[in-house]
Structure formats: structure tokens, C-alpha cells
Design an enzyme around this catalytic site. Structure first.
Site, PDB file in Angstrom:
ATOM      1  N   ASN A 146      47.813  48.157  39.657  1.00  0.00           N
ATOM      2  CA  ASN A 146      47.881  48.946  38.439  1.00  0.00           C
ATOM      3  C   ASN A 146      46.809  50.053  38.182  1.00  0.00           C
ATOM      4  OD1 ASN A 146      51.030  48.857  38.297  1.00  0.00           O
ATOM      5  ND2 ASN A 146      50.867  47.519  36.397  1.00  0.00           N
ATOM      6  N   GLU A 192      52.312  39.445  41.890  1.00  0.00           N
ATOM      7  CA  GLU A 192      50.662  39.045  41.523  1.00  0.00           C
ATOM      8  C   GLU A 192      50.752  37.521  40.693  1.00  0.00           C
ATOM      9  OE1 GLU A 192      48.202  43.631  40.953  1.00  0.00           O
ATOM     10  OE2 GLU A 192      49.258  42.876  39.570  1.00  0.00           O
ATOM     11  N   HIS A 207      53.769  38.294  38.136  1.00  0.00           N
ATOM     12  CA  HIS A 207      53.901  40.212  37.818  1.00  0.00           C
ATOM     13  C   HIS A 207      54.726  40.403  38.757  1.00  0.00           C
ATOM     14  CE1 HIS A 207      52.138  44.719  37.630  1.00  0.00           C
ATOM     15  NE2 HIS A 207      53.584  44.643  36.666  1.00  0.00           N
ATOM     16  N   SER A 222      51.976  43.329  32.981  1.00  0.00           N
ATOM     17  CA  SER A 222      51.915  44.485  34.123  1.00  0.00           C
ATOM     18  C   SER A 222      50.335  44.582  33.894  1.00  0.00           C
ATOM     19  CB  SER A 222      52.977  46.001  33.742  1.00  0.00           C
ATOM     20  OG  SER A 222      52.953  46.639  32.674  1.00  0.00           O
TER      21      SER A 222
HETATM   22  N1  CAA Z   1      67.512  47.104  42.589  1.00  0.00           N
HETATM   23  C1  CAA Z   1      67.773  46.262  43.969  1.00  0.00           C
HETATM   24  N2  CAA Z   1      67.753  46.396  44.780  1.00  0.00           N
HETATM   25  C2  CAA Z   1      67.884  47.499  45.306  1.00  0.00           C
HETATM   26  C3  CAA Z   1      67.052  48.468  44.226  1.00  0.00           C
HETATM   27  C4  CAA Z   1      67.447  48.485  42.705  1.00  0.00           C
HETATM   28  N3  CAA Z   1      67.352  49.123  41.399  1.00  0.00           N
HETATM   29  N4  CAA Z   1      66.751  50.362  44.605  1.00  0.00           N
HETATM   30  C5  CAA Z   1      67.403  49.815  46.217  1.00  0.00           C
HETATM   31  N5  CAA Z   1      67.539  48.812  46.296  1.00  0.00           N
HETATM   32  C6  CAA Z   1      67.813  47.895  47.528  1.00  0.00           C
HETATM   33  C7  CAA Z   1      68.523  48.341  48.547  1.00  0.00           C
HETATM   34  O1  CAA Z   1      69.812  47.972  48.187  1.00  0.00           O
HETATM   35  C8  CAA Z   1      68.577  48.309  49.924  1.00  0.00           C
HETATM   36  O2  CAA Z   1      69.084  46.902  49.984  1.00  0.00           O
HETATM   37  P1  CAA Z   1      69.428  46.315  51.639  1.00  0.00           P
HETATM   38  O3  CAA Z   1      67.961  47.054  52.448  1.00  0.00           O
HETATM   39  O4  CAA Z   1      69.669  45.432  51.114  1.00  0.00           O
HETATM   40  O5  CAA Z   1      70.374  47.794  51.833  1.00  0.00           O
HETATM   41  C9  CAA Z   1      67.048  48.270  49.965  1.00  0.00           C
HETATM   42  O6  CAA Z   1      66.671  48.224  48.236  1.00  0.00           O
HETATM   43  C10 CAA Z   1      66.345  49.627  49.988  1.00  0.00           C
HETATM   44  O7  CAA Z   1      67.141  50.412  49.152  1.00  0.00           O
HETATM   45  P2  CAA Z   1      67.527  52.008  49.537  1.00  0.00           P
HETATM   46  O8  CAA Z   1      67.948  52.063  51.459  1.00  0.00           O
HETATM   47  O9  CAA Z   1      68.505  53.025  48.670  1.00  0.00           O
HETATM   48  O10 CAA Z   1      66.275  52.708  49.669  1.00  0.00           O
HETATM   49  P3  CAA Z   1      65.034  53.267  49.873  1.00  0.00           P
HETATM   50  O11 CAA Z   1      64.809  52.344  51.575  1.00  0.00           O
HETATM   51  O12 CAA Z   1      64.283  54.280  49.901  1.00  0.00           O
HETATM   52  O13 CAA Z   1      64.032  51.789  48.741  1.00  0.00           O
HETATM   53  C11 CAA Z   1      62.785  51.327  47.431  1.00  0.00           C
HETATM   54  C12 CAA Z   1      63.851  52.216  47.640  1.00  0.00           C
HETATM   55  C13 CAA Z   1      62.619  50.020  47.697  1.00  0.00           C
HETATM   56  C14 CAA Z   1      62.804  51.705  45.587  1.00  0.00           C
HETATM   57  C15 CAA Z   1      61.651  52.120  47.743  1.00  0.00           C
HETATM   58  O14 CAA Z   1      61.693  53.726  48.216  1.00  0.00           O
HETATM   59  C16 CAA Z   1      60.249  51.413  47.791  1.00  0.00           C
HETATM   60  O15 CAA Z   1      59.687  50.846  47.960  1.00  0.00           O
HETATM   61  N6  CAA Z   1      59.742  53.077  46.308  1.00  0.00           N
HETATM   62  C17 CAA Z   1      58.397  51.999  46.014  1.00  0.00           C
HETATM   63  C18 CAA Z   1      58.756  51.168  44.984  1.00  0.00           C
HETATM   64  C19 CAA Z   1      57.456  51.082  44.200  1.00  0.00           C
HETATM   65  O16 CAA Z   1      56.483  50.829  44.593  1.00  0.00           O
HETATM   66  N7  CAA Z   1      57.084  50.316  43.354  1.00  0.00           N
HETATM   67  C20 CAA Z   1      56.404  49.191  42.218  1.00  0.00           C
HETATM   68  C21 CAA Z   1      56.399  50.066  40.891  1.00  0.00           C
HETATM   69  S1  CAA Z   1      54.868  49.586  40.549  1.00  0.00           S
HETATM   70  C22 CAA Z   1      55.734  48.698  39.452  1.00  0.00           C
HETATM   71  O17 CAA Z   1      56.588  48.123  39.286  1.00  0.00           O
HETATM   72  C23 CAA Z   1      54.535  47.650  38.413  1.00  0.00           C
HETATM   73  C24 CAA Z   1      54.382  47.482  37.369  1.00  0.00           C
HETATM   74  O18 CAA Z   1      53.740  47.262  36.519  1.00  0.00           O
HETATM   75  C25 CAA Z   1      54.361  49.712  36.667  1.00  0.00           C
END
Ligand code: CAA
Length: 280
Positions: free
Chosen positions: A187, A149, A137, A116
């Protein structure tokens, strides 16, 4: 294609799921049998959820799972086309992993790291295939988030970059090309924003719920910054802030003391069941 994924934690298992769902063969490797078993369980649970929601049927699930093999032996990766490494975010560990892989995996295979924020160029130097070394990434949760990325180090060849860009499209992700720089794009913007939210909380400007609601409804973010920090892992957030601070030497990237205190207290977020929020 045959993909070797190193590390079966949250990111490694998510990446493996993504590839098997898109018809690729994956060998998921970790150092311990218990870890690969847990990684496979996460994938099966996610696929079961899809069956429950009617998105796939049980035959689809069986077909997808049949694309997955797990191992603890590095020799099993010798004939893969691509390695994607998602082990711990420690440059020395990553260098050791790639050094060993470089001896075993066929010379034509591309090596990608899911780091990351570490230097792609520096990790690549642990191998003799710097032209076939690149950053891929992914974002958590990897099966859901659309972005990858794609980071070229100083010696990454154009051919390697093109192959990886096309692979991203093949697995239904949108790649964004990035030249190597600390924190890449996401990030460098996202993590200081989370750090700022920790500062707002610490100063008593607003509660955690108010901060998260404000960013969800005021900036249309799917999650507030503090719940997102719990999802990413507060230790990961701290580590990225430290790298940004060290690399740029600018105090605007100084990690907030409250973030440090929480990490010292093992309040890492969802993975330790306590962070800014508590989890069952
Ligand atoms: N694994 C697999 N699938 C998942 C999951 C997981 N951990 N969490 C949620 N899902 C799936 C669900 O099953 C659902 O699938 P369907 O549409 O097929 O039904 C879909 O994602 C949406 O989930 P929910 O309906 O339960 O909940 P939501 O609509 O609130 O979405 C979320 C959940 C996708 C996590 C959303 O809240 C989101 O996009 N959050 C922001 C996440 C983000 O910013 N991530 C980047 C972090 S930074 C990073 O990762 C980089 C780094 O280097 C630190």
C-alpha cells in the site's frame, strides 16, 4: 485448523472462502445476521462460478461449503486456533473487537488482523496476548491474489510469525515478512500511485480510460490505477493516504482533492456503483 473470521464483507468472505477451499473449518462472524448471509452468498456465488467453469464439481462445492459455519455470537469462537479480523478499518472498532475476543477465545489462539495500514502493535495492546498477535494482510480479491503480507508488531513472537508463515503456504499463498511501518510494502507503493493517477485525471492530462490503458499496457498492471481504486473502494484509498500523510508528515502523501470530493459525494467505486466508472 479451526479459523474464526471476523467481518463478512468483501475481505472477510474472501478470506473465509480461501480457508474452506483449503480444507480448514471456518466460523464467519459478523454483527448482523443479514451480513453473514450476504457473506455466505458471495462465497456460494464464487463456488458456483467455479462449478460452471468445470474447475470443481458440485460434490466439491458441497464439501467446501460444509467447512463453513456462520454466527453473530462471539462465544461461538471460543475454541478456534486462529482469529483473522477483517472488520472496518477503524482502530477503535478493532481494539474493541479484540478486547472482547481476548476474554472469550482460548489463550493459545493466535490473533491476526487484516488491517491495511493501522499499527499492529497498537491494536495488539487491546489484548493480553501481544506475543500471539500479528498482521495478516490479504489482497482483494482474496481468493485470487497470491500475496499475504505478514506483519510483526514489536511484541509478536518468532513462534507466532513462523506459524503464520507456514499457514500462508498451507493455503497456497506466498507470504512476505514485513516489519511494522505505515502502509507496509504494497500500500505504501500502490496507494500513492493511485493518488497520482487521480492528479493526472484532475489536471486534464489524459482521460480515465487513457490513464488506465497506459498503466495496463505500459507497465503491465492487470488493472489501471483508477479502475483498481474503484475495486478497492475510493474511501479505503483515501483513508490509507490519510494515514500515510499523518504518519510520515510528508506532503508527497497528501490525498488529492478530487479523491476527497468523490468520497464526500459517495462515489466510492464498485460498492456504490459509481466511482471513476459507472457499474450496473
Ligand atoms: N472473487 C473471487 N474470485 C474472483 C474475483 C472475486 N471478486 N474476481 C475475479 N475472480 C477470479 C475469476 O473467477 C477468475 O478465476 P479463474 O481463473 O479460476 O477462472 C480469475 O479471478 C480471473 O478473473 P477474470 O478472468 O474475471 O478477470 P481478470 O483476469 O481480469 O482478473 C483480477 C481479475 C484478478 C481482479 C485482476 O484484474 C487483478 O489482479 N487486478 C488487480 C487486483 C489488485 O491489484 N488487487 C490488490 C488491491 S490492493 C488491496 O487489496 C490491499 C488493500 O489493503 C487496499
Amino acid at each position: 485448523m479451526k479459523i474464526g473470521v471476523i467481518g463478512s464483507g468483501t475481505m472477510g468472505s474472501g478470506i473465509a472462502q480461501l480457508f474452506i477451499e483449503n480444507g480448514h473449518n471456518v466460523i464467519l462472524k459478523d454483527i448482523k445476521e443479514e451480513n453473514v448471509r450476504k457473506g455466505k452468498e458471495i462465497i456460494e456465488r464464487n463456488l458456483d462460478n467455479k462449478v460452471r467453469k468445470g474447475k470443481i464439481n458440485t460434490d466439491d462445492k458441497d464439501r467446501i461449503i460444509s467447512n463453513l459455519n456462520t454466527t453473530t455470537k462471539v462465544e461461538d469462537l471460543k475454541d478456534v486456533d486462529i482469529i483473522i479480523e477483517a472488520a472496518v478499518e477503524d482502530i477503535n472498532v478493532k481494539k474493541e473487537i479484540f478486547k472482547e475476543l481476548d476474554k472469550i477465545v482460548n489463550d493459545e489462539a493466535i490473533f491476526a488482523t487484516n488491517t491495511s495500514s493501522l499499527s499492529i502493535t497498537e491494536v495488539a495492546l487491546s489484548t493480553k496476548r501481544v506475543d500471539k498477535f500479528i498482521g495478516m494482510h490479504f489482497f482483494n480479491p482474496a481468493p485470487v491474489m497470491k500475496l499475504v503480507e505478514v506483519i510483526s508488531g514489536v511484541s509478536t513472537s518468532q513462534d507466532t510469525e513462523e506459524k503464520i508463515l507456514s499457514l500462508c503456504s498451507n493455503i497456497n499463498k506466498t507470504p512476505v515478512k514485513v516489519n511494522e511501518a505505515p502502509g507496509f510494502i504494497v500500500n505504501r507503493i500502490l496507494i500513492p500511485m493511485i493518488n497520482e493517477a487521480v492528479g493526472i485525471l484532475s489536471e486534464g492530462v489524459a482521460t480515465k480510460e487513457e490513464i488506465d490503458t497506459a498503466m495496463k499496457l505500459g507497465a503491465a498492471h492487470p488493472m489501471g490505477p483508477l479502475e483498481l481504486s474503484d475495486l478497492i473502494g475510493n474511501d479505503v484509498v483515501l483513508n490509507i493516504m490519510e494515514i500515510l500523510h499523518k504518519e510520515f508528515g510528508d506532503d508527497k502523501y497528501r490525498p488529492h482533492p478530487l479523491l476527497r470530493k468523490m468520497v464526500r459525494g459517495n462515489q466510492l467505486g464498485r460498492k456504490t456503483r459509481i466511482g471513476f466508472y459507472e457499474y450496473e
